[in-house]
Scaffold this motif. Sequence first.
Motif: not given
Length: 121
Positions: A72-76
Amino acid sequence: QVQLVESGGGLVQPGGSLRLSCAASGSIVSIASMGWHRQAPGEQRELVAYVSSGGSTNYADSVKGRFTISRDNAKNTVYLQMNSLKPEDTAVYFCNGVVVSSWPRRVAEYWGQGTQVTVSS
């Protein structure tokens, strides 16, 4: 500074499932590849799976069809869904990531502290 923190390990019976998570935090600009490795007692650390920034994945032959890596790139955050677990999957699981950070300004590989996965009846 950048930190990677794993969670989700534990004791599970053969055939069971676990989901590992690894969250990166700190002065992160972007994260390239993220991956999971494992190390069993007396063994060398081995790659389990990795996922690129674009979502391409690669798996060790021993886990293909049973494990799924995602991010999840938004949450790293990177995840490892482990199904049909076997006793030979018992190991400490480490996540890593190639991170572009803003302070200090650099590209570097970071590792988490590891989480124990034990598969036993």
